[in-house]
Scaffold this motif. Sequence first.
Motif, PDB file in Angstrom:
ATOM      1  N   ASP A  34       0.793  -1.235   0.000  1.00  0.00           N
ATOM      2  CA  ASP A  34       0.000   0.000   0.000  1.00  0.00           C
ATOM      3  C   ASP A  34       0.826   1.287   0.000  1.00  0.00           C
ATOM      4  O   ASP A  34       0.590   2.185   0.819  1.00  0.00           O
ATOM      5  CB  ASP A  34      -0.957   0.004   1.205  1.00  0.00           C
ATOM      6  N   PRO A  35       1.736   1.446  -0.960  1.00  0.00           N
ATOM      7  CA  PRO A  35       2.369   2.761  -1.125  1.00  0.00           C
ATOM      8  C   PRO A  35       1.360   3.738  -1.715  1.00  0.00           C
ATOM      9  O   PRO A  35       0.281   3.343  -2.161  1.00  0.00           O
ATOM     10  CB  PRO A  35       3.507   2.479  -2.107  1.00  0.00           C
ATOM     11  N   ARG A  45      -5.306  -1.825 -12.649  1.00  0.00           N
ATOM     12  CA  ARG A  45      -6.415  -2.780 -12.644  1.00  0.00           C
ATOM     13  C   ARG A  45      -6.726  -3.292 -11.244  1.00  0.00           C
ATOM     14  O   ARG A  45      -7.889  -3.498 -10.886  1.00  0.00           O
ATOM     15  CB  ARG A  45      -6.067  -3.967 -13.557  1.00  0.00           C
ATOM     16  N   GLU A  46      -5.703  -3.476 -10.434  1.00  0.00           N
ATOM     17  CA  GLU A  46      -5.871  -4.157  -9.155  1.00  0.00           C
ATOM     18  C   GLU A  46      -5.837  -3.236  -7.946  1.00  0.00           C
ATOM     19  O   GLU A  46      -5.927  -3.701  -6.810  1.00  0.00           O
ATOM     20  CB  GLU A  46      -4.779  -5.227  -8.997  1.00  0.00           C
ATOM     21  N   SER A  47      -5.715  -1.920  -8.154  1.00  0.00           N
ATOM     22  CA  SER A  47      -5.595  -1.034  -6.995  1.00  0.00           C
ATOM     23  C   SER A  47      -6.139   0.347  -7.302  1.00  0.00           C
ATOM     24  O   SER A  47      -6.454   0.668  -8.457  1.00  0.00           O
ATOM     25  CB  SER A  47      -4.127  -0.917  -6.564  1.00  0.00           C
ATOM     26  N   ASP A  48      -6.231   1.161  -6.265  1.00  0.00           N
ATOM     27  CA  ASP A  48      -6.557   2.583  -6.391  1.00  0.00           C
ATOM     28  C   ASP A  48      -5.333   3.424  -6.056  1.00  0.00           C
ATOM     29  O   ASP A  48      -5.433   4.475  -5.422  1.00  0.00           O
ATOM     30  CB  ASP A  48      -7.720   2.960  -5.471  1.00  0.00           C
ATOM     31  N   ILE A  49      -4.171   2.959  -6.488  1.00  0.00           N
ATOM     32  CA  ILE A  49      -2.905   3.638  -6.225  1.00  0.00           C
ATOM     33  C   ILE A  49      -2.503   4.429  -7.478  1.00  0.00           C
ATOM     34  O   ILE A  49      -2.643   3.943  -8.604  1.00  0.00           O
ATOM     35  CB  ILE A  49      -1.809   2.609  -5.862  1.00  0.00           C
ATOM     36  N   VAL A  57      -2.247   5.231 -16.912  1.00  0.00           N
ATOM     37  CA  VAL A  57      -1.177   5.816 -16.101  1.00  0.00           C
ATOM     38  C   VAL A  57      -1.550   7.260 -15.787  1.00  0.00           C
ATOM     39  O   VAL A  57      -2.040   7.996 -16.638  1.00  0.00           O
ATOM     40  CB  VAL A  57       0.176   5.753 -16.849  1.00  0.00           C
ATOM     41  N   ASP A  58      -1.319   7.685 -14.531  1.00  0.00           N
ATOM     42  CA  ASP A  58      -1.767   8.993 -14.066  1.00  0.00           C
ATOM     43  C   ASP A  58      -0.752  10.109 -14.303  1.00  0.00           C
ATOM     44  O   ASP A  58      -1.121  11.231 -14.632  1.00  0.00           O
ATOM     45  CB  ASP A  58      -2.059   8.938 -12.557  1.00  0.00           C
ATOM     46  N   LYS A 101      -8.550  13.929  -1.972  1.00  0.00           N
ATOM     47  CA  LYS A 101      -9.171  13.379  -3.168  1.00  0.00           C
ATOM     48  C   LYS A 101      -8.828  11.898  -3.317  1.00  0.00           C
ATOM     49  O   LYS A 101      -7.702  11.484  -3.063  1.00  0.00           O
ATOM     50  CB  LYS A 101      -8.684  14.121  -4.416  1.00  0.00           C
ATOM     51  N   THR A 102      -9.805  11.123  -3.743  1.00  0.00           N
ATOM     52  CA  THR A 102      -9.516   9.749  -4.109  1.00  0.00           C
ATOM     53  C   THR A 102      -8.858   9.736  -5.483  1.00  0.00           C
ATOM     54  O   THR A 102      -8.936  10.711  -6.241  1.00  0.00           O
ATOM     55  CB  THR A 102     -10.789   8.898  -4.163  1.00  0.00           C
ATOM     56  N   VAL A 103      -8.224   8.612  -5.794  1.00  0.00           N
ATOM     57  CA  VAL A 103      -7.597   8.483  -7.111  1.00  0.00           C
ATOM     58  C   VAL A 103      -8.651   8.640  -8.209  1.00  0.00           C
ATOM     59  O   VAL A 103      -8.434   9.328  -9.210  1.00  0.00           O
ATOM     60  CB  VAL A 103      -6.880   7.129  -7.227  1.00  0.00           C
ATOM     61  N   GLU A 104      -9.808   8.006  -8.026  1.00  0.00           N
ATOM     62  CA  GLU A 104     -10.845   8.065  -9.051  1.00  0.00           C
ATOM     63  C   GLU A 104     -11.382   9.480  -9.228  1.00  0.00           C
ATOM     64  O   GLU A 104     -11.668   9.915 -10.359  1.00  0.00           O
ATOM     65  CB  GLU A 104     -11.993   7.103  -8.712  1.00  0.00           C
TER      66      GLU A 104
END
Length: 312
Positions: A160-161, A197-201, A230-231, A298-301
């Motif tokens: 969880d980084p 795909r597998e996280s909200d990181i 990619v963000d 803020k959330t990633v989404e």
Amino acid sequence: MSGRRKPDWLKMRPPSGQEFTGIKQTLREHDLNTVCEEANCPNLGECWSGRGDDGGGTATFMLMGHKCTRSCGFCDVDTGGGEPLDPDEPVNVASAIAEIGLDYVVLTSVDRDDLEGQGAEHFAQTIREIKKRHPGILVEVLIPDFQGDETLVRKIIDADPDVIAHNVETVERLQGHVRDPRAGYEQSLGVLEQVTRESDIYTKTSLMLGLGEYDHEVYQALSDLRETDVDIVTLGQYLQPSRMHLDVEEYVHPAKYRTWQEVAEEELGFLYCASGPMVRSSYKAGELFVDAILRDGKTVEQARREARRASV
């Protein structure tokens, strides 16, 4: 082109200052490596000398030794591997962070293809140790590809980084010329795609310019990265560490970097793009941006939705 004089926009400020000296001393006391030193980063003086009103100095810790099992043509890190992992390194890194007074830390590592599990658990343990000792700190990790092994990438996700970065380094055509044969464009995209795909990181990657790439290839790479969700992306100038490394094919003008930033953020919808001759994958401005959006709650989404709306 390597013998040509560097343009004025590539002049570097030499390391100095009390903050710089303090970080260097703390790292030596804990027997720690940084990519800032090992890769001869041109921003070492700026980052280690402090972030002004935004906080203290920043450093990118390099885990699992100072010798990499891979041999990429652009990289100044020593090649070798075979060193045993230091079981005290996760604790030592966490302790050094407390002494330096960081509120945002970047972890990276050499590639350790020689180890069972390629060091993924050691990497994850360091993340957990930092989070346990410093719950308020933000942790960005710049990870190897782990040869595309999804179970090993999952170990990093589970630790969880706050940001997971992995660099594609260059455009698809130049991958075999620039990177070690064990690396690859599709493999790197796969690592980044798994994280999204597998996280909200938050995810992040970096491209070097000046290696002989064409503009349409840079655009295609940026498009592929956005297709992978990619963000954050950084673009910077490749600088030849020594005559034994790849030649610089072009010193890209700062105006073109500004254009790429506009394309990345306004057209393609990246949350953030740091783009300039001296920008590197671990870059102070990018860290401050991530720090601001995460501490804003803020959330990633949420951040991704806002970026999509802004690019339409």
